[in-house]
Design an enzyme around this catalytic site. Structure first.
Site, PDB file in Angstrom:
ATOM      1  N   THR A  25     -52.047   3.117  61.812  1.00 34.01           N
ATOM      2  CA  THR A  25     -52.970   3.255  62.898  1.00 34.01           C
ATOM      3  C   THR A  25     -52.407   3.086  64.315  1.00 34.01           C
ATOM      4  O   THR A  25     -51.160   2.654  64.174  1.00 34.01           O
ATOM      5  CB  THR A  25     -53.672   1.735  62.712  1.00 34.01           C
ATOM      6  OG1 THR A  25     -54.427   1.853  61.651  1.00 34.01           O
ATOM      7  CG2 THR A  25     -54.845   1.529  63.911  1.00 34.01           C
ATOM      8  N   ARG A  59     -65.763   5.118  54.269  1.00 32.64           N
ATOM      9  CA  ARG A  59     -65.239   3.955  54.508  1.00 32.64           C
ATOM     10  C   ARG A  59     -64.681   3.606  55.950  1.00 32.64           C
ATOM     11  O   ARG A  59     -64.163   4.535  56.568  1.00 32.64           O
ATOM     12  CB  ARG A  59     -63.729   3.896  53.546  1.00 32.64           C
ATOM     13  CG  ARG A  59     -63.058   2.486  53.424  1.00 32.64           C
ATOM     14  CD  ARG A  59     -61.711   2.656  54.562  1.00 32.64           C
ATOM     15  NE  ARG A  59     -60.963   1.449  54.607  1.00 32.64           N
ATOM     16  CZ  ARG A  59     -60.094   1.202  55.541  1.00 32.64           C
ATOM     17  NH1 ARG A  59     -59.719   2.274  56.273  1.00 32.64           N
ATOM     18  NH2 ARG A  59     -59.153   0.230  55.450  1.00 32.64           N
ATOM     19  N   THR A  69     -52.820  -3.390  62.830  1.00 33.86           N
ATOM     20  CA  THR A  69     -52.617  -2.471  61.946  1.00 33.86           C
ATOM     21  C   THR A  69     -52.381  -2.715  60.302  1.00 33.86           C
ATOM     22  O   THR A  69     -52.082  -4.029  60.415  1.00 33.86           O
ATOM     23  CB  THR A  69     -51.567  -1.512  62.043  1.00 33.86           C
ATOM     24  OG1 THR A  69     -50.231  -2.042  62.061  1.00 33.86           O
ATOM     25  CG2 THR A  69     -51.555  -0.931  63.379  1.00 33.86           C
ATOM     26  N   GLY A  70     -52.457  -2.048  59.332  1.00 31.94           N
ATOM     27  CA  GLY A  70     -52.204  -2.591  57.978  1.00 31.94           C
ATOM     28  C   GLY A  70     -53.569  -2.454  57.254  1.00 31.94           C
ATOM     29  O   GLY A  70     -54.269  -1.557  57.352  1.00 31.94           O
ATOM     30  N   GLY A  76     -56.836  -3.070  56.709  1.00 37.02           N
ATOM     31  CA  GLY A  76     -58.065  -2.978  57.377  1.00 37.02           C
ATOM     32  C   GLY A  76     -58.998  -4.164  56.864  1.00 37.02           C
ATOM     33  O   GLY A  76     -59.547  -4.916  57.716  1.00 37.02           O
ATOM     34  N   GLY A  93     -62.442   0.775  58.175  1.00 35.62           N
ATOM     35  CA  GLY A  93     -61.517  -0.087  58.116  1.00 35.62           C
ATOM     36  C   GLY A  93     -62.007  -1.326  59.463  1.00 35.62           C
ATOM     37  O   GLY A  93     -62.804  -1.247  59.965  1.00 35.62           O
ATOM     38  N   ASP A  94     -60.714  -1.952  59.708  1.00 37.60           N
ATOM     39  CA  ASP A  94     -60.859  -2.796  61.010  1.00 37.60           C
ATOM     40  C   ASP A  94     -60.843  -2.164  62.258  1.00 37.60           C
ATOM     41  O   ASP A  94     -61.356  -2.697  63.339  1.00 37.60           O
ATOM     42  CB  ASP A  94     -59.612  -3.854  60.943  1.00 37.60           C
ATOM     43  CG  ASP A  94     -58.103  -3.031  60.864  1.00 37.60           C
ATOM     44  OD1 ASP A  94     -58.225  -2.035  60.250  1.00 37.60           O
ATOM     45  OD2 ASP A  94     -57.305  -3.683  61.380  1.00 37.60           O
TER      46      ASP A  94
HETATM   47  N1  ASP Z   1     -55.862  -0.522  59.509  1.00 38.46           N
HETATM   48  C1  ASP Z   1     -55.903   0.648  59.156  1.00 38.46           C
HETATM   49  C2  ASP Z   1     -57.255   0.681  58.139  1.00 38.46           C
HETATM   50  O1  ASP Z   1     -57.587   0.020  57.471  1.00 38.46           O
HETATM   51  C3  ASP Z   1     -54.857   1.245  58.218  1.00 38.46           C
HETATM   52  C4  ASP Z   1     -53.491   1.176  58.408  1.00 38.46           C
HETATM   53  O2  ASP Z   1     -53.251   0.398  59.599  1.00 38.46           O
HETATM   54  O3  ASP Z   1     -52.586   1.296  57.913  1.00 38.46           O
HETATM   55  O4  ASP Z   1     -57.991   1.995  58.440  1.00 38.46           O
END
Ligand code: ASP
Length: 311
Positions: free
Chosen positions: A166, A194, A217-218, A220, A196-197
Site C-alpha cells: 500500500t 473486500r 500498510t500490512g 488491513g 482493507g484498512d
Molecule cells: N493494507 C493493505 C490492505 O489490507 C495491504 C497491504 O498493505 O499489504 O489492503
C-alpha cells in the site's frame, strides 16, 4: 514542512515536497505524491499495474484526510480508474459523504471527469493466471466468474508469495497543516468487494493537526480491528510521545485474539513535524524529506514483534 511516506512512495516524494515548497497545501502534496505511485506499473500493490482480485479484476481503495478540518474522503473497490486518491479527494471536497464504493464510486469518478482506464497490465494478468492455475483445476479457472466456492479459493490470497503493500503519504505544509493519504490495490487475489484498512478512516489513515497523523500498510483487517491509525493519534492526545504512541498501537495489535494475525507497518508524524516508522518485521524502512533537504532519507522502522497466527 515535511513529507513522510512508505518506501514505495520514493517515486512521488520529491513531487510532494515540490508542492509544499511552492506553497501548496498538505492535502495537495499528499495527492500529488500518491498519484505518481498509482501511475507506476512496476508497483503491483497500488493503482495501475496492481494485482487483481481472485476474478482478475483490479479493485482499488484509497482515502485522504485533512487534519485541519478533520474532513475526509474515501473510495473502496473502485474499478477502472487509476487514481483513487483523486476520487477520494473529490468525495471529500464535493460531496456531503465520506465514502463511496464499487459502482457508485466509478459513477462519481466519471461525473468528476476522471479518465477510465484498463488497470490490469499484461504482467499482472500473467502472474494472476499462473498463480491460480497452480492450485485450481483448469475447469474451475475457466469458469471462475460462476464459481460458487470462491470463499474456499480465496485462501490463495493468503499465499506468502502474494504481493503485499500500500502507499502511505503524510505531509505538513507551511501553515503547519497536516494531511494523510493512503492508496492500494489491496491483497492480491482477494475476494471481490473486500475492503482493507486503506479506505477506513481511523484504521489505515488518520490526521488531526492538534496531535499528528498516522497511516498503515500490512494486514488491513488487523488495523480495522484495532482502529490503529486513530489509536496512535489518540495516544498522542493523551500525552504520549510519538514513539510511545506507535509502540502502544503495535502492542494493541499484538493483543488481538482469534485468527488471521500477520504483519503491520506504520508511519506517523507528530504535530511538531517529527516522523516515525514502525514495523513488525525487522529492518523495514520508510522515507521522509523536509523542504530544505535535496533528497529523501530512508530510515529503518522501529521493530515491534507481532507473532503471526493464521488458522
Ligand atoms: N493494507 C493493505 C490492505 O489490507 C495491504 C497491504 O498493505 O499489504 O489492503
Amino acid at each position: 514542512m515535511i513529507v513522510v511516506a512508505s518506501t514505495n512512495g520514493s517515486v512521488g516524494i520529491q513531487e510532494a515536497v515540490r508542492v509544499l515548497r511552492e506553497g501548496g497545501t498538505a492535502v495537495a502534496a499528499v495527492e500529488a505524491g500518491i498519484r505518481l505511485v498509482e501511475a507506476n506499473p512496476d508497483d503491483h500493490t497500488v493503482g495501475y499495474g496492481g494485482y487483481p482480485n481472485i476474478l482478475g479484476e483490479v479493485e482499488l481503495d484509497a482515502s485522504i484526510m485533512n487534519g485541519r478540518t478533520l474532513e475526509t474522503g474515501a473510495v473502496g473497490a473502485v474499478k477502472g480508474y487509476a487514481h483513487p486518491i483523486s476520487i477520494a479527494r473529490a468525495v471529500m471536497e464535493r460531496l456531503p459523504h465520506v465514502m463511496l464504493v464499487g459502482d457508485g464510486a466509478a459513477r462519481f469518478a466519471t461525473e468528476m471527469g476522471f479518465t477510465q482506464q484498463d488497470l490490469l497490465t499484461e504482467e499482472a494478468r500473467h502472474i494472476w493466471a499462473a498463480r491460480l492455475k497452480q492450485d485450481m483445476p483448469a475447469e474451475t479457472f475457466a469458469n471462475l466468474a460462476q464459481e460458487i466456492t470462491l470463499a474456499d479459493w480465496v485462501r490463495l490470497a493468503t499465499d506468502p508469495e502474494r504481493a503485499k503493500g500500500t502507499v502511505n503519504f503524510i505531509a505538513q505544509d507551511m501553515h503547519g497543516d497536516i494531511a494523510c493519504g493512503v492508496s492500494t490495490s489491496g491483497w492480491a487475489w482477494k475476494y471481490p468487494g473486500r475492503l482493507g484498512d486503506t479506505p477506513i478512516i481511523g484504521a489505515g489513515n488518520y490526521a488531526d493537526n492538534r496531535y499528528g497523523a498516522a497511516a498503515c500498510t500490512g494486514m488491513g483487517e488487523m488495523a480495522i480491528r484495532a482502529a490503529t491509525a486513530h489509536s496512535i493519534v489518540i495516544y498522542m492526545k493523551m500525552g504520549m510521545s510519538l514513539a510511545e504512541a506507535c509502540t502502544e498501537a503495535m502492542v494493541d495489535l499484538r493483543a488481538l485474539n482469534g485468527r488471521f494475525i500477520s504483519v503491520m507497518h506504520l508511519i506517523a508524524l507528530d504535530k511538531d513535524g517529527s516522523p516515525a516508522g514502525f514495523s513488525s518485521i525487522r529492518n523495514k524502512t520508510y522515507i521522509y524529506q523536509t523542504a530544505d533537504m535535496a533528497e529523501p532519507v530512508e530510515a529503518v522502522r522501529t521493530f515491534v514483534p507481532i507473532a503471526a497466527r493464521w488458522g
